[in-house]
Design an enzyme around this catalytic site. Structure first.
Site, mmCIF file in Angstrom:
data_model
loop_
_atom_site.group_PDB
_atom_site.id
_atom_site.type_symbol
_atom_site.label_atom_id
_atom_site.label_comp_id
_atom_site.label_asym_id
_atom_site.label_seq_id
_atom_site.Cartn_x
_atom_site.Cartn_y
_atom_site.Cartn_z
ATOM 1 N N ASP A 295 -6.263 44.403 24.875
ATOM 2 C CA ASP A 295 -6.582 42.783 24.826
ATOM 3 C C ASP A 295 -5.524 42.061 25.824
ATOM 4 O O ASP A 295 -4.996 43.066 26.394
ATOM 5 C CB ASP A 295 -6.301 42.371 23.255
ATOM 6 N N THR B 204 -16.667 40.060 20.253
ATOM 7 C CA THR B 204 -16.216 40.335 21.563
ATOM 8 C C THR B 204 -16.300 41.670 21.991
ATOM 9 O O THR B 204 -15.916 42.532 21.053
ATOM 10 C CB THR B 204 -14.931 39.638 22.163
ATOM 11 N N ALA C 212 -12.477 41.379 18.939
ATOM 12 C CA ALA C 212 -12.125 42.753 18.679
ATOM 13 C C ALA C 212 -12.164 43.359 19.823
ATOM 14 O O ALA C 212 -11.625 44.659 19.824
ATOM 15 C CB ALA C 212 -13.167 43.217 17.595
ATOM 16 N N LYS C 213 -12.925 43.049 20.784
ATOM 17 C CA LYS C 213 -12.918 43.639 22.120
ATOM 18 C C LYS C 213 -13.206 45.144 22.006
ATOM 19 O O LYS C 213 -12.693 45.839 22.565
ATOM 20 C CB LYS C 213 -11.566 43.634 22.863
ATOM 21 N N ARG C 214 -14.377 45.451 21.265
ATOM 22 C CA ARG C 214 -14.776 46.861 20.990
ATOM 23 C C ARG C 214 -15.502 47.121 22.087
ATOM 24 O O ARG C 214 -16.195 46.375 22.798
ATOM 25 C CB ARG C 214 -15.521 46.690 19.641
#
Lengths: 283, 283
Positions: free
Chosen positions: A103, B125, B99-101
């Site tokens: 992030d 996200t 969560a940018k998974r």
């Protein structure tokens, strides 16, 4: 004080390169442990029996947090208790949390606390897309391993990773170069290259040189060939590799003998690597 | 059945484009709620008072999971109860879990369950590095929003995102093109472009066309200029934007009036966007 790189190098010096992926999908846990209705205690029982049966053969354990997160709170407890179990029965073996986190900088501090301070892992996988500036909270943890995705093992990995960067070759190569030459100021970086891409693995080994750890998933079920993998991934000292197998080991048997079966598969992989490194098998 | 895109379009039709980022770092929560010794209930109290004070002005709420994960189990409960609160008091407002998974396909199923089924978010996200093939478990969830990182708001975002791909321009542009033209078969995709990069934002709007949602973080503390952002990010119908502000809203006051202060800042942002869209302000 635990130090990921020191722990890993000690295991390499013992000739150990196998990493057991504790991707303990509760729907696949043998009935003898509690299939269908698994509790957090049963997930930990499954993992701890696998750990007990394999710990003299491995260089690391690698739970993937996704398989625990899917179960909410019980999964979270199971993950933490699994890491605690490794620390207790095999304190010399590092735990890599496969979490692919990334992030912006400020936010990464939250993930750093989650992975290292709350869950107690020794290393973590991270995604390079934000760049080094964002990943500083990870990179500044000198005692922890920061394992950066480079060429992933999935079939569609090339969609962006293989794009040719003007004057620099494919994107994964640029990532490898940046990580090895600029990100690694604390000597705590590593890379992920899938066993399904041995040519890329050999190329990246050439870029990063001796002693730089490469985590290699994709052996077994995903189709990676062991001989090609070892000959591509080894450094000039026949070290540098963390060769991961997950379901091929932990779900080798769905009977009561799952731990013995896991040991058998771990031993097979360990012996295979040893033979290849000794040159008994050549490509 | 909740559908992220329908909910978002309904809010746009009401002229609402502000997204409140519930990045509720427990160390920054006002003393009146319980600074220093915050419990999960206090985090939820803080969030729910902000939600109650702002819900008539926003198009979405966006908690970033990192700020909850850092607190382990209490954080997990706080996150889930916060999402439940939005669903209860403002069921028409979608919740984006930041969560940018991303992982390989099989593993992403775990994250999909975590984000949508366990935590109950309407959108998430994701990081594009693995490619569309790996992200299928996300992309096949037709009713959910899949918001792909494109040009992130951090200073060092250009390290890889700005690399020139042979014959195709910068990497972020290639990501935008792939997502808009190939990934979006279910009409559930969106992109993240930082407000700190208005030129790139305008360029990407040109690529994705009308109605395609762009989540725009980086207004306020990170330095993004509102006028430039709106004029770069708006589509020809003066819609298409999810403009996020986190600490500028939720930590606008550290006194007992934090909720009123949050409303004041949300209103200011909402009115600013409205004025710019009306053409009262021109660049």
């Amino acid at each position: 004080m635990r130090n990921f790189m020191e722990m890993l190098h000690a295991k390499w010096d013992e000739g150990k390169f196998v990493c057991v992926g504790l991707d303990s999908d509760p729907t696949k846990i043998p009935e003898s442990v509690g299939k269908g209705t698994v509790s957090q205690e049963q997930i930990v029982e499954f993992n701890s029996r696998i750990i007990d049966a394999t710990r003299d053969l491995v260089c690391a354990y690698k739970p993937n947090i996704a398989f625990y997160a899917t179960y909410g709170i019980p999964g979270w407890h199971a993950l933490r208790n699994t890491i605690d179990w490794v620390n207790q029965v095999a304190p010399e073996i590092p735990v890599i949390l496969d979490a692919k986190r990334a992030d912006i900088g400020n936010t990464n501090r939250g993930y750093v606390a989650e992975v290292f301070d709350v869950l107690g892992a020794d290393a973590v996988t991270v995604n390079p897309y934000f760049g080094a500036e964002a990943l500083q909270p990870f990179l500044e943890r000198k005692d922890k391993g920061i394992i950066v995705l480079c060429r992933t093992s999935n079939k569609g990995a090339g969609e962006f990773q293989d794009l040719t960067v003007l004057g620099q070759g494919p994107l994964y190569r640029v990532v490898a170069q940046h990580v090895a030459s600029e990100w690694n100021k604390n000597g705590n970086c590593a890379l992920v290259i899938g066993a399904t891409y041995p040519a890329e693995l050999a190329e990246v080994r050439g870029i990063v040189g001796d002693g730089f750890p490469i985590l290699i998933p994709g052996i077994g079920k995903q189709g990676g060939d062991l001989e090609k993998t070892v000959n591509a991934g080894r450094d000039s000292k026949s070290q540098g590799m963390i060769i991961n197998s997950s379901s091929g080991i932990i779900f080798a048997s769905d009977g009561e003998d799952f731990a013995e079966a896991a040991r058998r598969e771990t031993e097979k992989l360990h012996n295979g690597i040893t033979q290849i490194l000794k040159g008994a098998v050549t490509t």
